[in-house]
Design a protein around this motif. Sequence first.
Motif, PDB file in Angstrom:
ATOM      1  N   HIS A 177       5.971   6.607  -5.439  1.00 41.34           N
ATOM      2  CA  HIS A 177       5.132   6.396  -4.251  1.00 41.34           C
ATOM      3  C   HIS A 177       4.868   4.900  -4.113  1.00 41.34           C
ATOM      4  O   HIS A 177       4.089   4.325  -4.883  1.00 41.34           O
ATOM      5  CB  HIS A 177       3.807   7.155  -4.385  1.00 41.34           C
ATOM      6  CG  HIS A 177       2.851   6.917  -3.247  1.00 41.34           C
ATOM      7  ND1 HIS A 177       2.907   7.609  -2.061  1.00 41.34           N
ATOM      8  CD2 HIS A 177       1.818   6.031  -3.113  1.00 41.34           C
ATOM      9  CE1 HIS A 177       1.958   7.185  -1.260  1.00 41.34           C
ATOM     10  NE2 HIS A 177       1.281   6.217  -1.868  1.00 41.34           N
ATOM     11  N   PRO A 178       5.483   4.211  -3.140  1.00 40.13           N
ATOM     12  CA  PRO A 178       5.269   2.766  -2.965  1.00 40.13           C
ATOM     13  C   PRO A 178       3.815   2.465  -2.566  1.00 40.13           C
ATOM     14  O   PRO A 178       3.143   3.285  -1.920  1.00 40.13           O
ATOM     15  CB  PRO A 178       6.237   2.394  -1.843  1.00 40.13           C
ATOM     16  CG  PRO A 178       7.209   3.526  -1.770  1.00 40.13           C
ATOM     17  CD  PRO A 178       6.461   4.742  -2.185  1.00 40.13           C
ATOM     18  N   VAL A 179       3.361   1.256  -2.944  1.00 38.99           N
ATOM     19  CA  VAL A 179       1.960   0.877  -2.736  1.00 38.99           C
ATOM     20  C   VAL A 179       1.867  -0.472  -2.036  1.00 38.99           C
ATOM     21  O   VAL A 179       2.579  -1.419  -2.387  1.00 38.99           O
ATOM     22  CB  VAL A 179       1.220   0.820  -4.091  1.00 38.99           C
ATOM     23  CG1 VAL A 179      -0.095   0.078  -3.963  1.00 38.99           C
ATOM     24  CG2 VAL A 179       0.997   2.224  -4.633  1.00 38.99           C
ATOM     25  N   ASP A 180       0.991  -0.559  -1.037  1.00 41.92           N
ATOM     26  CA  ASP A 180       0.566  -1.845  -0.481  1.00 41.92           C
ATOM     27  C   ASP A 180      -0.757  -2.253  -1.152  1.00 41.92           C
ATOM     28  O   ASP A 180      -0.802  -3.134  -1.985  1.00 41.92           O
ATOM     29  CB  ASP A 180       0.357  -1.744   1.039  1.00 41.92           C
ATOM     30  CG  ASP A 180       1.631  -1.982   1.829  1.00 41.92           C
ATOM     31  OD1 ASP A 180       2.662  -2.286   1.207  1.00 41.92           O
ATOM     32  OD2 ASP A 180       1.591  -1.858   3.057  1.00 41.92           O
ATOM     33  N   LEU A 181      -1.814  -1.575  -0.748  1.00 39.88           N
ATOM     34  CA  LEU A 181      -3.154  -1.787  -1.309  1.00 39.88           C
ATOM     35  C   LEU A 181      -3.569  -0.495  -1.985  1.00 39.88           C
ATOM     36  O   LEU A 181      -3.449   0.589  -1.405  1.00 39.88           O
ATOM     37  CB  LEU A 181      -4.136  -2.145  -0.188  1.00 39.88           C
ATOM     38  CG  LEU A 181      -5.626  -2.244  -0.564  1.00 39.88           C
ATOM     39  CD1 LEU A 181      -5.873  -3.420  -1.500  1.00 39.88           C
ATOM     40  CD2 LEU A 181      -6.477  -2.381   0.704  1.00 39.88           C
ATOM     41  N   VAL A 182      -4.057  -0.586  -3.222  1.00 36.40           N
ATOM     42  CA  VAL A 182      -4.441   0.608  -3.960  1.00 36.40           C
ATOM     43  C   VAL A 182      -5.925   0.530  -4.315  1.00 36.40           C
ATOM     44  O   VAL A 182      -6.429  -0.520  -4.714  1.00 36.40           O
ATOM     45  CB  VAL A 182      -3.566   0.799  -5.228  1.00 36.40           C
ATOM     46  CG1 VAL A 182      -3.688  -0.377  -6.180  1.00 36.40           C
ATOM     47  CG2 VAL A 182      -3.911   2.103  -5.941  1.00 36.40           C
ATOM     48  N   ILE A 183      -6.607   1.662  -4.159  1.00 41.43           N
ATOM     49  CA  ILE A 183      -8.021   1.780  -4.522  1.00 41.43           C
ATOM     50  C   ILE A 183      -8.118   2.740  -5.696  1.00 41.43           C
ATOM     51  O   ILE A 183      -7.701   3.900  -5.599  1.00 41.43           O
ATOM     52  CB  ILE A 183      -8.866   2.270  -3.339  1.00 41.43           C
ATOM     53  CG1 ILE A 183      -8.776   1.271  -2.173  1.00 41.43           C
ATOM     54  CG2 ILE A 183     -10.317   2.451  -3.753  1.00 41.43           C
ATOM     55  CD1 ILE A 183      -9.526   1.700  -0.927  1.00 41.43           C
ATOM     56  N   ASP A 184      -8.651   2.249  -6.796  1.00 31.87           N
ATOM     57  CA  ASP A 184      -8.750   3.033  -8.030  1.00 31.87           C
ATOM     58  C   ASP A 184     -10.081   3.783  -8.042  1.00 31.87           C
ATOM     59  O   ASP A 184     -11.148   3.183  -8.159  1.00 31.87           O
ATOM     60  CB  ASP A 184      -8.653   2.103  -9.246  1.00 31.87           C
ATOM     61  CG  ASP A 184      -8.594   2.863 -10.564  1.00 31.87           C
ATOM     62  OD1 ASP A 184      -8.958   4.051 -10.596  1.00 31.87           O
ATOM     63  OD2 ASP A 184      -8.204   2.252 -11.585  1.00 31.87           O
TER      64      ASP A 184
END
Length: 538
Positions: free
Chosen positions: A209-216
């Motif tokens: 799953h490609p990511v730009d901005l990730v929120i953990d």
Amino acid sequence: MAKPITSITIVGGGTAGWLAGTLLRSKVGSRIKITLIESPNVPTVGVGEATVPHMPVTIKDMGIDEQEFFRRCNASFKMGVMFRGWNVDHKGKPIDYMNPFTSAPALNGVDIGYHFRTYGAGKRDYIQSFSPLIDLLNAHKCPISFNGKDDPMPKAGYAYHLDAGKFAGLLAETGRARGVEHILADVDDVELDERGYVAALQLRDHGRHPVDLVIDCTGFKGLVIRGALDEPFEDYGEYLGNDRAMALPIPHVDPMKLPAATSSSALGAGWVWNVPLFNRVGTGYVFSSAHRTDDQARDEFLAHLGSRAPDGAEPRVIPIRVGRSRRAWVKNCIALGLSGGFIEPLESTAIHMIDMGLRWLLRYFPDSDYDAATINRYNQISDSMFNEVRDFICLHYLLGNRTDDPYWIDARTQLKVPDSLAANLDVWKRRLPGPLDLQTVHLFGHQTFQAVLLGKRVYEQGFGEPEFNVAQGLSEKPWKEFLRQTAARNIATVKHKADHRTMLLALRGELKPGQKAASLPGVAPPSKEEMDAEPMLF
């Protein structure tokens, strides 16, 4: 030229993840794709059942109907927090005081706290000298009336008590309906690019799953922020000693009498929260493992509950790690909720800090360059928020005067005092907290600090100078007139405001026009499903 961010990936569900997904979806529109990836195998720990006064704004911002919110989440009103037994008077009798959701006025240009400290208010405590909140609480009234916008009485600030599990469910349903893509999958690996940014997540049974901005939002584990990006955790254990909690839902003693406030009752090695929802009470014990074993704490907690504890009840123990990620925003990852940090839940700040983290993200929304100035500013604000909350929580322990257990003595003598709080306490020995004393006011303003100092009666117990030198001068006559007017207004307000349970029934759509709440059946005790649900940290 930097490219705009076109997708946000949220890792983790629960209150943190779904609040992020639903609030962001309501703010950024359809131009940004939002995906929430949630493990089907990892249970969530509710981050709170009590909230602070910004929550009604957030519910409105997400476009959630308030009536549906009250009904679906078994919500009730919260006008403040009652602290019971954290301090004692000169005879050793426990003191109760309130952190209210209201601000004190000035009298002749001087904070009324100075008048209260100089002249007292008879049998009324500080909050009752200017506000009806405690009188409303004692009468089981709520902060609003059935007259709605035509209510002539003073408006009281309020927040909510809510079932965190059901709230997360409502948020998830709302978010999915508005276009948040929901993927149930475990994250097996976090792929970093050559710069150390998160490039993709490897999902079990779903692939890359490609990511730009990730929120953990993966809870205490911090799967991305700490696991993949190796951001250090700053432990607050040197400031706050509680590291364990146990939670238990219990039935109301009298469902016809619903208090519109959270309570925090001091116990031998910590404190017990009491959150009155519409259908049950959320309660639990936050304590120090250095002063009680789990078995000792369980026995102490159940003894405190007495007959209110269901037969055979076994509170669930929750290890808590008090502190925060050194930086909330690292590269292209922002940590929210428990992954970003946790300060013991004395003032119900957890959901609010998620909320604020999202609003700061919207203000400092990045492009694909992720410029350092933007990230640094976000981290400075996040840092200041944690420091503010930490200082306010520490204040409650530092100015306690109980001597009945080593825990309470250690809490004020053995724990480190933050430099910012120590400097303010030196000032507050000679004057009340003022608006220029605090570096930030994200949540707790100077009047909130005043409410704690005056509520604990620390100036009566030898803290600070015997008298304050107030430049403007004080006069007892206008103060007595102020008290007279406040007393009359409080009586009228209590008479006018609605019964809490009756109002909740009306908001839930369960009360017909002209029908009385007493004619309806009482609230059922917690179901087995509720008793077996994952514990919630108030």
